[in-house]
Design a protein around this motif. Structure first.
Motif, PDB file in Angstrom:
ATOM      1  N   SER A 197       0.813  -1.213   0.000  1.00 58.30           N
ATOM      2  CA  SER A 197       0.000   0.000   0.000  1.00 58.30           C
ATOM      3  C   SER A 197       0.850   1.268   0.000  1.00 58.30           C
ATOM      4  O   SER A 197       0.405   2.328   0.443  1.00 58.30           O
ATOM      5  N   LEU A 198       2.090   1.158  -0.473  1.00 60.59           N
ATOM      6  CA  LEU A 198       2.942   2.338  -0.506  1.00 60.59           C
ATOM      7  C   LEU A 198       2.335   3.392  -1.432  1.00 60.59           C
ATOM      8  O   LEU A 198       1.860   3.071  -2.522  1.00 60.59           O
ATOM      9  N   PRO A 199       2.337   4.661  -1.001  1.00 59.25           N
ATOM     10  CA  PRO A 199       1.746   5.713  -1.842  1.00 59.25           C
ATOM     11  C   PRO A 199       2.560   5.973  -3.099  1.00 59.25           C
ATOM     12  O   PRO A 199       3.772   5.750  -3.127  1.00 59.25           O
ATOM     13  N   GLU A 200       1.874   6.411  -4.123  1.00 54.70           N
ATOM     14  CA  GLU A 200       2.520   6.852  -5.359  1.00 54.70           C
ATOM     15  C   GLU A 200       2.631   8.370  -5.318  1.00 54.70           C
ATOM     16  O   GLU A 200       1.632   9.061  -5.172  1.00 54.70           O
ATOM     17  N   PHE A 201       3.857   8.880  -5.431  1.00 58.09           N
ATOM     18  CA  PHE A 201       4.063  10.324  -5.427  1.00 58.09           C
ATOM     19  C   PHE A 201       4.189  10.835  -6.854  1.00 58.09           C
ATOM     20  O   PHE A 201       4.903  10.254  -7.673  1.00 58.09           O
ATOM     21  N   SER A 202       3.486  11.917  -7.154  1.00 55.34           N
ATOM     22  CA  SER A 202       3.520  12.508  -8.491  1.00 55.34           C
ATOM     23  C   SER A 202       4.863  13.180  -8.747  1.00 55.34           C
ATOM     24  O   SER A 202       5.640  13.425  -7.818  1.00 55.34           O
ATOM     25  N   ALA A 203       5.117  13.484 -10.014  1.00 54.88           N
ATOM     26  CA  ALA A 203       6.338  14.190 -10.386  1.00 54.88           C
ATOM     27  C   ALA A 203       6.370  15.556  -9.697  1.00 54.88           C
ATOM     28  O   ALA A 203       5.357  16.248  -9.610  1.00 54.88           O
ATOM     29  N   GLU A 204       7.539  15.919  -9.192  1.00 52.67           N
ATOM     30  CA  GLU A 204       7.718  17.188  -8.497  1.00 52.67           C
ATOM     31  C   GLU A 204       8.915  17.930  -9.068  1.00 52.67           C
ATOM     32  O   GLU A 204       9.894  17.323  -9.492  1.00 52.67           O
ATOM     33  N   ILE A 205       8.820  19.252  -9.039  1.00 49.50           N
ATOM     34  CA  ILE A 205       9.932  20.074  -9.520  1.00 49.50           C
ATOM     35  C   ILE A 205      10.202  21.203  -8.531  1.00 49.50           C
ATOM     36  O   ILE A 205       9.357  21.563  -7.719  1.00 49.50           O
ATOM     37  N   GLU A 206      11.422  21.743  -8.614  1.00 47.91           N
ATOM     38  CA  GLU A 206      11.798  22.961  -7.898  1.00 47.91           C
ATOM     39  C   GLU A 206      12.134  24.022  -8.936  1.00 47.91           C
ATOM     40  O   GLU A 206      12.801  23.739  -9.931  1.00 47.91           O
ATOM     41  N   LEU A 207      11.666  25.239  -8.693  1.00 47.94           N
ATOM     42  CA  LEU A 207      11.848  26.325  -9.641  1.00 47.94           C
ATOM     43  C   LEU A 207      12.511  27.519  -8.971  1.00 47.94           C
ATOM     44  O   LEU A 207      12.283  27.790  -7.791  1.00 47.94           O
ATOM     45  N   ALA A 208      13.340  28.227  -9.745  1.00 45.67           N
ATOM     46  CA  ALA A 208      13.925  29.482  -9.282  1.00 45.67           C
ATOM     47  C   ALA A 208      13.741  30.520 -10.381  1.00 45.67           C
ATOM     48  O   ALA A 208      13.655  30.176 -11.564  1.00 45.67           O
ATOM     49  N   GLN A 209      13.674  31.781  -9.996  1.00 48.53           N
ATOM     50  CA  GLN A 209      13.390  32.818 -10.988  1.00 48.53           C
ATOM     51  C   GLN A 209      14.267  34.050 -10.810  1.00 48.53           C
ATOM     52  O   GLN A 209      14.793  34.325  -9.726  1.00 48.53           O
ATOM     53  N   ILE A 210      14.418  34.765 -11.909  1.00 46.77           N
ATOM     54  CA  ILE A 210      14.996  36.109 -11.894  1.00 46.77           C
ATOM     55  C   ILE A 210      13.956  37.028 -12.506  1.00 46.77           C
ATOM     56  O   ILE A 210      13.409  36.741 -13.575  1.00 46.77           O
ATOM     57  N   VAL A 211      13.668  38.112 -11.818  1.00 53.04           N
ATOM     58  CA  VAL A 211      12.608  39.032 -12.224  1.00 53.04           C
ATOM     59  C   VAL A 211      13.192  40.417 -12.444  1.00 53.04           C
ATOM     60  O   VAL A 211      13.932  40.931 -11.610  1.00 53.04           O
ATOM     61  N   LYS A 212      12.855  41.006 -13.582  1.00 51.89           N
ATOM     62  CA  LYS A 212      13.216  42.399 -13.841  1.00 51.89           C
ATOM     63  C   LYS A 212      11.928  43.196 -14.016  1.00 51.89           C
ATOM     64  O   LYS A 212      11.184  43.015 -14.982  1.00 51.89           O
ATOM     65  N   ILE A 213      11.644  44.051 -13.043  1.00 52.70           N
ATOM     66  CA  ILE A 213      10.440  44.883 -13.098  1.00 52.70           C
ATOM     67  C   ILE A 213      10.681  46.045 -14.049  1.00 52.70           C
ATOM     68  O   ILE A 213      11.731  46.695 -14.021  1.00 52.70           O
ATOM     69  N   VAL A 214       9.714  46.287 -14.920  1.00 50.30           N
ATOM     70  CA  VAL A 214       9.822  47.382 -15.885  1.00 50.30           C
ATOM     71  C   VAL A 214       9.378  48.669 -15.202  1.00 50.30           C
ATOM     72  O   VAL A 214       8.223  48.800 -14.797  1.00 50.30           O
ATOM     73  N   LYS A 215      10.300  49.600 -15.063  1.00 51.89           N
ATOM     74  CA  LYS A 215      10.019  50.844 -14.347  1.00 51.89           C
ATOM     75  C   LYS A 215       9.570  51.938 -15.309  1.00 51.89           C
ATOM     76  O   LYS A 215      10.173  52.114 -16.378  1.00 51.89           O
ATOM     77  N   PRO A 216       8.541  52.681 -14.972  1.00 53.98           N
ATOM     78  CA  PRO A 216       8.170  53.830 -15.803  1.00 53.98           C
ATOM     79  C   PRO A 216       9.225  54.923 -15.692  1.00 53.98           C
ATOM     80  O   PRO A 216       9.958  55.003 -14.697  1.00 53.98           O
ATOM     81  N   SER A 217       9.283  55.773 -16.684  1.00 54.51           N
ATOM     82  CA  SER A 217      10.273  56.857 -16.683  1.00 54.51           C
ATOM     83  C   SER A 217       9.915  57.913 -15.644  1.00 54.51           C
ATOM     84  O   SER A 217       8.757  58.037 -15.224  1.00 54.51           O
ATOM     85  N   ASP A 218      10.918  58.699 -15.237  1.00 54.59           N
ATOM     86  CA  ASP A 218      10.683  59.795 -14.293  1.00 54.59           C
ATOM     87  C   ASP A 218       9.677  60.792 -14.867  1.00 54.59           C
ATOM     88  O   ASP A 218       8.839  61.352 -14.134  1.00 54.59           O
ATOM     89  N   LYS A 219       9.747  60.998 -16.177  1.00 52.23           N
ATOM     90  CA  LYS A 219       8.825  61.928 -16.836  1.00 52.23           C
ATOM     91  C   LYS A 219       7.381  61.437 -16.724  1.00 52.23           C
ATOM     92  O   LYS A 219       6.468  62.214 -16.451  1.00 52.23           O
ATOM     93  N   GLU A 220       7.188  60.107 -16.913  1.00 49.11           N
ATOM     94  CA  GLU A 220       5.850  59.532 -16.825  1.00 49.11           C
ATOM     95  C   GLU A 220       5.313  59.583 -15.397  1.00 49.11           C
ATOM     96  O   GLU A 220       4.135  59.872 -15.167  1.00 49.11           O
TER      97      GLU A 220
END
Length: 462
Positions: A177-200
């Motif tokens: 009766s051992l459980p079946e574990f689904s496929a698992e992943i680990e994720l990492a990210q790099i994010v660059k936020i788009v900044k509005p201009s000083d004029k805007e």
């Protein structure tokens, strides 16, 4: 799983619900339908006939349809939940309105984000209006918080030893009766936020200052909000209509919004201020004890196509540096990423359902799944555009850090999961023992249609 303890499955179901699961299950349970019969009364709590079928379907969906239980078994587990809720009140478990309203607001915010507007949420789940929805959710969340706190007090001293974990695993292995574990992943990210201009930014702040002056000169805040605000709720009929909200300090609004709102006197209008959604002005219309009626106008700075292209190209260059070995992914996270939540965690994403770094491939957000499902460990997506609904715009790259294929449980590889299952089983047994004692002193009435059931516990008090 090949076989699964009904009790553990229910423990996972009732205790492991996250915010959106809770709202989905609860709203579906209380969706406006013809009132049906009462199956059982436990203390002052009832189980309806329709509850049995609804929760059975929800449970089967949550454990991927791999659990086979009868209506009588389902009813008994529901009765246990009602018993816990009843004795939470008897034991004077404290659940504050602030806690309940916080849960309600988080759930509503999640589904509003998913569906776009409050009106769509109300319409989809069949309520008359937002007030009707909030009242129903208040009672649902109150009961669930009572159950959670009472169950926690019942099981707070329960723990398991390594030997108990090994014995539990060996018993499952012996019973095939051992459980079946689904496929698992680990994720990492790099994010660059788009900044509005000083004029805007200056354009937006100047516009808000002009609107503020007009309102102070006698113009209608409501009409100014309808004409100018980028809040999607401003033109609706529910909460947010005309820019108006009723808030408390516990409401699920962003920190900056609440800080400004609670710093103003009645009738006062704030200076323009910034949040993750853009720039705002707020006016406090009325102070009612711990509540405030406020109106706000949100204006989001525009991002030009050229700025978006430049952001994407900058992230593509970072990706190339990582692939060529000039810099590691972790070093690039620290040096370049704008995401506060993952920047100091090597870019690792936390699974909001489990609060760890592992994602079950079969239960991931479909959009994220589509981006990473074909990656191999160590591969990185191309830069892609993303945004918080109505908020910050950004480009991301995601690294598939690790991947474990679907497999039968292994004691060494899956020790933490086996340990958690062992603990859950022991907690279930503790709650069962507690239930046996409490049933004796609790008023219970079972509908004649269910008196033929063979319950595990003596609910009939024969």
């Amino acid at each position: 799983m090949k076989k699964y303890s009904i009790g553990i499955a229910f423990l996972l179901f009732f205790v492991g619900l996250n915010a959106q699961d809770t709202l989905s299950v609860s709203i579906n349970k209380f969706k406006k339908i013809k009132v049906d019969g009462v199956a059982v009364v436990v203390g002052k709590n009832i189980v309806l006939d329709s509850d049995i079928d609804k929760f059975k379907k929800e449970l089967q969906q949550r454990v991927e349809g791999k659990i086979d239980i009868t209506d009588c078994e389902m009813l008994e587990e529901l009765m246990i939940q009602k018993l816990i809720a009843h004795h939470a009140v008897v034991d004077s478990i404290i659940v504050t309105d602030a806690e309940i309203n916080g849960e309600v607001q988080r759930n509503i915010s999640y589904f509003t984000q998913q569906l776009g507007t409050m009106e769509k949420v109300v319409e989809m789940y069949g309520f008359n209006d937002e007030e009707d929805l909030r009242k129903e959710l208040f009672e649902i969340q109150k009961e669930q918080l009572l159950i959670r706190k009472e169950r926690s007090s019942i099981t707070e001293k329960v723990d398991v030893t390594p030997e108990e974990v090994r014995t539990y695993y060996k018993n499952l292995e012996k019973e095939n009766s051992l459980p079946e574990f689904s496929a698992e992943i680990e994720l990492a990210q790099i994010v660059k936020i788009v900044k509005p201009s000083d004029k805007e930014i200056k354009r937006v702040v100047d516009k808000l200052n002009d609107i503020k002056k007009d309102i102070e000169d006698g113009y209608s805040f409501r009409l100014k909000a309808i004409i100018n605000s980028d809040d999607p709720s401003v033109s609706g009929n529910g909460e947010g209509s005309g820019g108006k909200y009723t808030i408390t300090r516990e409401s699920g609004f962003i920190k900056e919004f609440k800080e400004v709102a609670f710093s103003l006197d009645e009738g006062e209008i704030s200076e323009p201020f910034e949040s993750g959604f853009g720039f705002h002005i707020i006016q406090v219309e009325k102070i009612k004890g711990q509540e405030r009626d406020v109106r706000h106008i949100l204006i989001q700075p525009k991002i030009s196509p050229e700025e978006l292209i430049a952001s994407r190209d900058a992230l593509a260059k970072i990706r190339n540096e990582i692939i060529s070995g000039e810099i590691t992914f972790e070093e690039a996270v620290i040096k370049y990423s704008d995401d506060k939540e993952t920047k100091n965690n090597k870019g690792l994403l936390l699974n909001p359902q489990t609060n760890d770094t592992h994602f079950n491939l079969t239960r991931m957000d479909p959009t994220l799944y589509g981006r990473v499902s074909n990656l191999k460990a160590g591969e990185i997506t191309e830069p892609y555009y993303d945004e918080i609904r109505g908020g910050e715009k950004m480009h991301k790259i995601i690294l598939l850090k690790s991947k474990v294929d679907a497999h039968t449980a292994s004691f060494t590889k899956d020790y933490e999961k086996i340990q958690q299952l062992t603990l859950q089983k022991k907690q279930e047994e503790t709650v069962d023992s507690w239930s046996v004692e409490k049933i004796i002193d609790t008023y219970i009435k079972i509908n004649k249609d269910f008196k033929k059931c063979k319950f595990k516990n003596n609910w009939k008090k024969d």
